[in-house]
Write a protein that holds these residues in place. Structure first.
Motif, short mmCIF file in Angstrom:
data_model
loop_
_atom_site.label_atom_id
_atom_site.label_comp_id
_atom_site.label_asym_id
_atom_site.label_seq_id
_atom_site.Cartn_x
_atom_site.Cartn_y
_atom_site.Cartn_z
N THR A 162 18.63 4.38 -7.81
CA THR A 162 19.41 3.26 -8.25
C THR A 162 19.64 2.47 -7.15
OG1 THR A 162 21.43 4.11 -8.22
CG2 THR A 162 20.31 3.98 -10.40
N ASN A 163 19.68 3.17 -5.81
CA ASN A 163 19.94 2.39 -4.48
C ASN A 163 18.98 1.43 -4.14
OD1 ASN A 163 22.36 3.69 -4.09
ND2 ASN A 163 21.32 5.37 -2.90
N ALA A 164 17.65 1.83 -4.44
CA ALA A 164 16.63 0.95 -4.28
C ALA A 164 16.70 -0.11 -5.13
CB ALA A 164 15.15 1.92 -4.34
N ILE A 165 16.82 -0.12 -6.47
CA ILE A 165 16.95 -1.06 -7.43
C ILE A 165 18.07 -1.89 -6.89
CG2 ILE A 165 17.37 -1.53 -9.79
CD1 ILE A 165 16.07 1.04 -10.34
N ASP A 166 19.31 -1.51 -6.55
CA ASP A 166 20.38 -2.23 -6.23
C ASP A 166 20.27 -3.40 -5.01
OD1 ASP A 166 22.68 -1.93 -7.98
OD2 ASP A 166 22.79 -0.02 -7.30
N ALA B 12 28.46 -7.39 -7.23
CA ALA B 12 28.66 -6.89 -5.98
C ALA B 12 27.53 -7.55 -5.10
CB ALA B 12 28.34 -5.56 -5.95
N ASN B 13 27.92 -7.61 -3.81
CA ASN B 13 27.25 -8.34 -2.88
C ASN B 13 26.10 -7.31 -2.35
OD1 ASN B 13 28.72 -10.76 -2.54
ND2 ASN B 13 30.04 -9.49 -1.36
N SER B 14 26.26 -6.19 -2.35
CA SER B 14 25.15 -5.27 -2.21
C SER B 14 25.79 -4.04 -2.56
CB SER B 14 24.84 -5.04 -0.82
OG SER B 14 24.03 -4.42 -0.57
N ILE B 15 25.41 -2.74 -2.34
CA ILE B 15 25.85 -1.23 -2.70
C ILE B 15 26.92 -1.00 -1.37
CG2 ILE B 15 23.77 -0.44 -3.85
CD1 ILE B 15 23.19 1.05 -0.99
N GLY B 16 27.87 -0.05 -1.83
CA GLY B 16 28.71 0.10 -0.88
C GLY B 16 29.36 1.61 -1.20
N SER C 158 12.93 -3.96 -10.37
CA SER C 158 14.30 -4.85 -10.31
C SER C 158 14.16 -6.06 -11.42
CB SER C 158 14.36 -5.10 -8.83
OG SER C 158 13.53 -6.25 -8.32
N ASN C 159 12.87 -6.67 -11.35
CA ASN C 159 12.95 -7.97 -12.35
C ASN C 159 13.38 -7.41 -13.70
OD1 ASN C 159 12.64 -9.82 -10.70
ND2 ASN C 159 10.24 -9.44 -10.75
N LEU C 160 12.86 -6.20 -14.10
CA LEU C 160 13.25 -5.60 -15.35
C LEU C 160 14.67 -5.30 -15.60
CD1 LEU C 160 11.97 -4.61 -18.12
CD2 LEU C 160 11.83 -2.24 -17.03
N VAL C 161 15.27 -4.59 -14.67
CA VAL C 161 16.77 -4.31 -14.79
C VAL C 161 17.51 -5.67 -14.75
CG1 VAL C 161 18.53 -3.48 -13.44
CG2 VAL C 161 16.49 -2.06 -13.60
N TYR C 162 17.05 -6.53 -13.85
CA TYR C 162 17.62 -7.78 -13.90
C TYR C 162 17.62 -8.67 -15.21
CZ TYR C 162 19.52 -12.39 -12.46
OH TYR C 162 19.95 -13.74 -12.21
N ALA D 48 20.02 -7.28 -5.01
CA ALA D 48 20.80 -8.07 -3.97
C ALA D 48 19.86 -8.85 -3.08
CB ALA D 48 21.72 -7.23 -3.00
N ASN D 49 18.71 -8.40 -2.77
CA ASN D 49 17.90 -9.44 -2.06
C ASN D 49 17.26 -10.49 -2.90
OD1 ASN D 49 16.11 -9.76 0.44
ND2 ASN D 49 14.49 -9.03 -0.86
N ASP D 50 16.94 -10.15 -3.94
CA ASP D 50 16.00 -11.09 -5.09
C ASP D 50 17.12 -12.16 -5.57
OD1 ASP D 50 13.68 -9.89 -4.25
OD2 ASP D 50 13.45 -8.94 -6.29
N PHE D 51 18.25 -11.71 -6.11
CA PHE D 51 19.16 -12.44 -6.86
C PHE D 51 20.41 -12.58 -6.09
CE2 PHE D 51 16.35 -9.95 -9.63
CZ PHE D 51 15.48 -11.06 -10.11
N GLY D 52 20.72 -12.46 -4.89
CA GLY D 52 22.21 -12.52 -4.30
C GLY D 52 23.34 -11.61 -4.59
#
Length: 181
Positions: free
Chosen positions: A37-41, A133-137, A2-6, A45-49
């Motif tokens: 991608t769900n896990a990454i998303d 997005a706040n999170s996935i949906g 997720s850090n790489l994607v971010y 969302a957890n790490d970066f809001g």
């Protein structure tokens, strides 16, 4: 990861990253790898809001549905095609792309590519505008529910692009093919 994607989504090359991800997301769906991608998303969302990745998924779904809409338009007199295309487009707009991709877009091929182009453009704009997005949906048009109210206009603007570009490309290419050009 997720850090790489971010990092990719926030670097000076973020719009290129967004365009590449937007363009290539649909082939991930074909392979089933889109589930990763769900896990990454969720981690983003957890790490970066919030997540800058998930909006592009929603726009990819919309783009695939819009390519089917182009096929519906091109085959508006073909009742058999309508029986498959109309439900496929509706499911796409509600976040489930497989009926549209496997039943229509890959069958004709050019609508699939048109949707990938529209999704790539949407990815560039989404990341460029910083739509988070706040999170996935739910993917597709109900995806606006994953955003804060002040960002709804961004979602709907980019969704309009995700509708118009694949629809127009599908109709133009479809007409050229029908005319033998």
């Amino acid at each position: 990861i997720s850090n790489l994607v971010y990092s990719g989504l926030t670097s000076s090359f973020r719009v290129i990253f967004g365009g590449i991800f937007g363009f290539f997301y649909a082939p991930l769906v074909i392979t089933g790898l889109h589930h990763m991608t769900n896990a990454i998303d969720i981690q983003l969302a957890n790490d970066f809001g919030g997540t800058l990745l998930w909006p592009m998924i929603a726009f990819s779904n919309i783009a695939q549905g819009s390519a089917v809409l182009g096929i519906i338009y091109l085959n508006r007199r073909n009742k058999e095609e309508q029986q498959i295309s109309v439900p496929a487009a509706i499911s796409c707009y509600l976040g489930v792309t497989e009926p549209a991709m496997f039943g229509i877009n890959l069958k004709y091929n050019f609508p699939f590519i048109a949707a990938m182009i529209g999704s790539g453009i949407a990815g560039v704009i989404s990341v460029g505008m910083g739509l988070m997005a706040n999170s996935i949906g739910v993917g597709g048009l109900p995806g606006f529910l994953s955003f804060n109210l002040p960002d709804y206009w961004k979602f709907f603007l980019i969704a309009a692009i995700s509708i118009i570009v694949p629809f127009v490309l599908t109709v133009v290419i479809g007409r050229k093919r029908a005319n033998g050009s």
